[in-house]
Design an enzyme around this catalytic site. Structure first.
Site, PDB file in Angstrom:
ATOM      1  N   CYS A  14      -4.790   9.761  15.532  1.00  0.00           N
ATOM      2  CA  CYS A  14      -5.753  10.466  16.391  1.00  0.00           C
ATOM      3  C   CYS A  14      -5.388  11.937  16.506  1.00  0.00           C
ATOM      4  O   CYS A  14      -4.413  12.396  15.935  1.00  0.00           O
ATOM      5  CB  CYS A  14      -5.751   9.863  17.786  1.00  0.00           C
ATOM      6  SG  CYS A  14      -5.641   8.081  17.836  1.00  0.00           S
ATOM      7  N   ARG A  39      -9.803  14.875  10.038  1.00  0.00           N
ATOM      8  CA  ARG A  39      -8.841  13.779   9.996  1.00  0.00           C
ATOM      9  C   ARG A  39      -9.501  12.417  10.141  1.00  0.00           C
ATOM     10  O   ARG A  39      -8.860  11.392   9.923  1.00  0.00           O
ATOM     11  CB  ARG A  39      -7.808  13.960  11.119  1.00  0.00           C
ATOM     12  CG  ARG A  39      -7.025  15.245  11.003  1.00  0.00           C
ATOM     13  CD  ARG A  39      -6.375  15.604  12.315  1.00  0.00           C
ATOM     14  NE  ARG A  39      -5.599  14.500  12.820  1.00  0.00           N
ATOM     15  CZ  ARG A  39      -4.401  14.177  12.369  1.00  0.00           C
ATOM     16  NH1 ARG A  39      -3.852  14.899  11.423  1.00  0.00           N
ATOM     17  NH2 ARG A  39      -3.762  13.167  12.858  1.00  0.00           N
ATOM     18  N   TRP A  85      -8.877   7.471  16.828  1.00  0.00           N
ATOM     19  CA  TRP A  85      -9.070   6.561  15.688  1.00  0.00           C
ATOM     20  C   TRP A  85      -8.550   5.228  16.215  1.00  0.00           C
ATOM     21  O   TRP A  85      -7.354   5.056  16.432  1.00  0.00           O
ATOM     22  CB  TRP A  85      -8.275   7.057  14.484  1.00  0.00           C
ATOM     23  CG  TRP A  85      -8.141   6.033  13.391  1.00  0.00           C
ATOM     24  CD1 TRP A  85      -7.129   5.125  13.244  1.00  0.00           C
ATOM     25  CD2 TRP A  85      -9.039   5.799  12.309  1.00  0.00           C
ATOM     26  NE1 TRP A  85      -7.351   4.353  12.140  1.00  0.00           N
ATOM     27  CE2 TRP A  85      -8.508   4.735  11.547  1.00  0.00           C
ATOM     28  CE3 TRP A  85     -10.244   6.373  11.915  1.00  0.00           C
ATOM     29  CZ2 TRP A  85      -9.138   4.247  10.407  1.00  0.00           C
ATOM     30  CZ3 TRP A  85     -10.860   5.888  10.770  1.00  0.00           C
ATOM     31  CH2 TRP A  85     -10.319   4.835  10.027  1.00  0.00           C
ATOM     32  N   GLY A 112      -0.556   7.298  18.547  1.00  0.00           N
ATOM     33  CA  GLY A 112       0.539   6.382  18.226  1.00  0.00           C
ATOM     34  C   GLY A 112       0.219   4.973  18.714  1.00  0.00           C
ATOM     35  O   GLY A 112      -0.922   4.663  19.047  1.00  0.00           O
ATOM     36  N   GLU A 482      -4.452  -2.170 -10.573  1.00  0.00           N
ATOM     37  CA  GLU A 482      -4.622  -1.107  -9.582  1.00  0.00           C
ATOM     38  C   GLU A 482      -4.191   0.257 -10.156  1.00  0.00           C
ATOM     39  O   GLU A 482      -4.851   1.271  -9.912  1.00  0.00           O
ATOM     40  CB  GLU A 482      -3.839  -1.456  -8.306  1.00  0.00           C
ATOM     41  CG  GLU A 482      -3.822  -0.404  -7.219  1.00  0.00           C
ATOM     42  CD  GLU A 482      -5.189  -0.017  -6.646  1.00  0.00           C
ATOM     43  OE1 GLU A 482      -6.197  -0.668  -6.982  1.00  0.00           O
ATOM     44  OE2 GLU A 482      -5.247   0.964  -5.897  1.00  0.00           O
ATOM     45  N   LYS A 486      -6.739   3.426 -10.438  1.00  0.00           N
ATOM     46  CA  LYS A 486      -6.455   4.752  -9.873  1.00  0.00           C
ATOM     47  C   LYS A 486      -6.683   5.819 -10.924  1.00  0.00           C
ATOM     48  O   LYS A 486      -7.299   6.839 -10.661  1.00  0.00           O
ATOM     49  CB  LYS A 486      -5.001   4.859  -9.354  1.00  0.00           C
ATOM     50  CG  LYS A 486      -4.682   4.115  -8.088  1.00  0.00           C
ATOM     51  CD  LYS A 486      -5.266   4.701  -6.827  1.00  0.00           C
ATOM     52  CE  LYS A 486      -6.635   4.184  -6.535  1.00  0.00           C
ATOM     53  NZ  LYS A 486      -6.839   3.001  -5.774  1.00  0.00           N
ATOM     54  N   HIS A 505      -3.623 -11.215 -27.385  1.00  0.00           N
ATOM     55  CA  HIS A 505      -4.910 -11.877 -27.604  1.00  0.00           C
ATOM     56  C   HIS A 505      -6.049 -10.869 -27.784  1.00  0.00           C
ATOM     57  O   HIS A 505      -7.220 -11.242 -27.652  1.00  0.00           O
ATOM     58  CB  HIS A 505      -5.214 -12.825 -26.434  1.00  0.00           C
ATOM     59  CG  HIS A 505      -4.193 -13.922 -26.301  1.00  0.00           C
ATOM     60  ND1 HIS A 505      -4.113 -14.975 -27.169  1.00  0.00           N
ATOM     61  CD2 HIS A 505      -3.179 -14.089 -25.418  1.00  0.00           C
ATOM     62  CE1 HIS A 505      -3.107 -15.766 -26.823  1.00  0.00           C
ATOM     63  NE2 HIS A 505      -2.517 -15.236 -25.752  1.00  0.00           N
ATOM     64  N   LYS A 604     -16.710   6.784  -0.539  1.00  0.00           N
ATOM     65  CA  LYS A 604     -15.582   6.162   0.162  1.00  0.00           C
ATOM     66  C   LYS A 604     -15.970   4.777   0.674  1.00  0.00           C
ATOM     67  O   LYS A 604     -15.165   3.861   0.686  1.00  0.00           O
ATOM     68  CB  LYS A 604     -15.137   7.064   1.320  1.00  0.00           C
ATOM     69  CG  LYS A 604     -13.883   6.590   2.049  1.00  0.00           C
ATOM     70  CD  LYS A 604     -12.659   6.651   1.163  1.00  0.00           C
ATOM     71  CE  LYS A 604     -11.441   5.983   1.756  1.00  0.00           C
ATOM     72  NZ  LYS A 604     -10.455   5.591   0.746  1.00  0.00           N
TER      73      LYS A 604
HETATM   74  C1  AGP Z   1     -10.465   2.341  -4.285  1.00  0.00           C
HETATM   75  O1  AGP Z   1      -9.698   3.363  -4.805  1.00  0.00           O
HETATM   76  C2  AGP Z   1     -11.894   2.437  -4.558  1.00  0.00           C
HETATM   77  N1  AGP Z   1     -12.422   3.673  -4.114  1.00  0.00           N
HETATM   78  C3  AGP Z   1     -12.762   1.215  -4.301  1.00  0.00           C
HETATM   79  O2  AGP Z   1     -12.469   0.326  -5.332  1.00  0.00           O
HETATM   80  C4  AGP Z   1     -12.642   0.459  -2.963  1.00  0.00           C
HETATM   81  O3  AGP Z   1     -11.397  -0.169  -2.872  1.00  0.00           O
HETATM   82  C5  AGP Z   1     -13.783  -0.585  -2.848  1.00  0.00           C
HETATM   83  O4  AGP Z   1     -15.019   0.088  -2.857  1.00  0.00           O
HETATM   84  C6  AGP Z   1     -13.663  -1.460  -1.630  1.00  0.00           C
HETATM   85  O5  AGP Z   1     -13.723  -0.730  -0.454  1.00  0.00           O
HETATM   86  P1  AGP Z   1     -13.302  -1.367   0.931  1.00  0.00           P
HETATM   87  O6  AGP Z   1     -11.853  -1.710   0.863  1.00  0.00           O
HETATM   88  O7  AGP Z   1     -13.604  -0.299   1.941  1.00  0.00           O
HETATM   89  O8  AGP Z   1     -14.144  -2.597   1.148  1.00  0.00           O
END
Ligand code: AGP
Length: 609
Positions: A14, A39, A85, A112, A482, A486, A505, A604
């Site tokens: 926060c 933030r 938050w 916190g 993962e 990334k 394979h 996001k």
């Molecule tokens: C992660 O780097 C991605 N931007 C994306 O795969 C994300 O994890 C996915 O859209 C799921 O989002 P969520 O965890 O908010 O449900």
């Protein structure tokens, strides 16, 4: 690494601001508070001392709260304000800060988590205090009220001695022309300028007023008056503090001195990991999930993207630790495939945002079919968090970079705790080694982060390639997925993750001197087999980047580049192993000059199908 004095790591929840001086406080506080909007937050509030102590607060954006309630109607020259938050209790008007106690004489804002809030709340209630919110913070307001006998700073010190956890706080009291601030694990800065004094959790909030700052250390408390600051420890001993001058610009400060939010969030992981464990892990696990989990016969985990990768690791953890059959599905597939789930199943949905459309629809489908549901969520009060029967908040704090980093590692720890909790619920003993390994993760992650320069050099050497392969086995096969995700989402380089044994394979056909291959090759189950896979790649002149355990000298024979990670048990290794892969992706994307925090075509929170 940025200047130490600018690091806001540890304050990932926060925002706090405060003002005392000759001018009207509310417009100054409002402007300072808006500086903290970047933030992420869900509620905002302000308390100003006039002839009375007046509070305005609500859920929503600062402008929305201002339009609805009008902060400017708060007169007075002493005030505190907050962006929340949520961590304990939904984002709504009652839970927003500032908080007051029974007699309305004081108002308090807090960043916190108070770990022992529930014990303290029971005690205070038994003494006659009445609580209004679901927050952990409110206990602090009541504790200060309990100890107050005329000495304001003394009462706050006594209250803080009773609490366990993290805090950055600012408090005002009707009888005192001062603000009391204190910190422990959550930053608090005091800005000085002639006859005015400012305070904030983040220098960016008050930088336009002054560059002269006093940085409080943990367990320090300060009395702030107009143009006068007195700092003590919690036992009334005076401490001399230096006034430091900030030489950074606003943009640098907002990102804690890091170039991008993603990099800042990668470096926040030691602290965010501490937050997901806080108060939940001892000799036993305390998750406070509603309802009994001991009668669940099967677990199905559904999620999307990075959260789906956590789910794959969750399956491994739950099957090996809790010994409960576990399946994993993409939320988008689960919702449309007539899944055979029912009342003996626990459907766990994982989502950072808590708003992903496919994951929400999968949760509703599971509920319709009679399954119990659980959310593993970052955003408190999000739609999925509210819809699920029970849940675990991962307390990673706001994640602003589109590429998920700290939410992922916190999801993994939440899943470790869930696996242990399920085992415990079924009356089985817990392995103390796993518990101490989980507790040691923040230090191990910190250790890996210190290799950032070396990882950047590797990124510089490989950034011009257009295809990458990531290979891992067992619990680190999802780490390969993962790592590849990334890289592709922020650098736009094609990358595939595969279980290492699957290479022969098909993907082996791709390998030549133009193909960097990232191996997750740390010591553990399957190590010898990974070495054989590396031999196969080497024979085809592929370029190898190996994530390897410290002290493993054999690996140097095969790998072109080695990134060392501390030795860990297999069960917790994905948390440590993903850190270099996050950094590798980041440095490659940054070298290419890309918009790391907002990669093209991505959002996001994916709230559409
Ligand atoms: C992660 O780097 C991605 N931007 C994306 O795969 C994300 O994890 C996915 O859209 C799921 O989002 P969520 O965890 O908010 O449900």
């Amino acid at each position: 690494m940025p200047n130490k004095s600018l690091l806001i790591l540890g304050d990932i929840m926060c925002g706090i601001v405060g003002y005392i001086g000759p001018r009207k406080a509310s417009p100054i506080l409002l402007k300072c508070l808006k500086r903290l909007e970047y933030r992420g937050y869900d509620s905002a509030g302000m308390a100003v001392l006039n002839s009375s102590l007046d509070v305005i607060k609500d859920s929503g954006k600062i402008d929305e709260v201002d339009t609805k309630h009008d902060f400017s109607k708060l007169g007075g020259k002493i005030g505190i304000a907050h962006t929340r938050w949520a961590t304990h209790g939904e984002p709504n008007m009652v839970n927003a800060h500032p908080h007051t106690a029974c007699n309305g004489d004081l108002a308090l804002v807090h960043n916190g988590i108070i770990e022992n809030y529930s014990t303290l709340r029971d005690l205070l209630e038994s003494e006659g205090h009445t609580f209004q919110t679901d927050t952990d913070t409110e206990v602090l307001a009541h504790l200060i009220e309990k100890f107050y006998t005329g000495n304001f700073m003394g009462a706050v010190s006594k209250a803080l001695i009773k609490v366990r956890g993290t805090y950055g706080i600012a408090v005002i009291h009707r009888n005192h022309e001062e603000i009391i601030v204190a910190r422990n694990g959550s930053p608090l800065i005091i800005g000085v300028k002639d006859d005015e004094t400012f305070t904030a959790s983040d220098a960016s909030a008050i930088l336009e007023h002054t560059k002269k700052m006093i940085y409080l250390e943990d367990k320090e408390i300060a009395s702030i008056k107009a143009g006068k600051v007195t700092v003590k420890n919690l036992f009334d001993k005076k401490i001399d503090k230096e006034v430091e001058e900030i030489g950074w610009d606003l943009d640098q400060i907002e990102k804690g001195g890091f170039k991008h939010f993603m990099l800042k969030e990668i470096f926040e992981q030691p602290e965010s990991l501490r937050n997901v464990m806080r108060g939940r892990i001892g000799k036993t696990i305390k998750l406070s999930v509603n309802g009994t989990l001991s009668d669940c016969r099967r677990i199905i985990i559904v999620a999307c993207g990075t959260s789906w990768h956590s789910a794959l690791i969750g399956r491994y953890l739950i099957e090996s630790i809790a010994e409960i059959p576990t399946e994993v599905d993409y939320a988008s597939e689960f919702r449309y495939r007539e899944p055979l789930v029912g009342k003996n199943d626990l459907v766990v949905v994982i989502s950072q945002s808590g708003e992903t459309a496919d994951t929400l629809a999968a949760l509703k489908e599971a509920k319709k079919r009679g399954a119990k549901t659980m959310g593993i969520i970052n955003v408190v009060g999000s739609t999925i968090a509210r819809e699920a029967d029970t849940g675990i908040y991962i307390h990673a704090g706001p994640e602003i970079g589109v590429a998920s980093t700290k939410a992922y590692t916190n999801q993994l720890v939440a899943l470790m705790l869930l696996a242990l909790d399920l085992r415990q619920s079924n009356g089985k003993t817990l392995d103390s080694n796993i518990i101490s390994e989980i507790r040691g993760l923040p230090e191990k992650v910190d250790h890996v982060l210190k290799q950032n320069k070396k990882i950047k050099a590797i990124a510089d050497a490989v950034a011009d390639h257009s295809n990458f392969l990531y290979l891992g086995r067992g619990i680190n096969y999802p780490t390969a997925l993962e790592g590849a995700l990334k890289l592709k989402e922020i650098s736009y380089i094609h990358a595939e993750g595969y279980p290492a044994a699957e290479m022969k394979h098909g993907p082996i056909a791709l390998i030549d001197e133009n193909m960097p291959i990232v191996f997750i090759a740390n010591k553990g189950k399957g190590y010898d087999k990974i070495i054989s896979n590396m031999e196969e790649v080497k024979a085809r002149r592929g370029k190898i980047i190996a994530i390897a355990t410290e002290g493993d000298m054999d690996i140097k024979r095969l790998a072109d580049w080695v990134i060392r990670v501390p030795e860990t048990m297999d069960e917790v290794s994905p948390v440590v192993n993903i850190i270099p892969l996050q950094l590798l992706a980041y440095y490659i994307a940054d070298r290419k000059g890309l918009d790391v925090d907002k990669p093209r075509n991505l959002a996001k929170s994916v709230t559409v199908e």
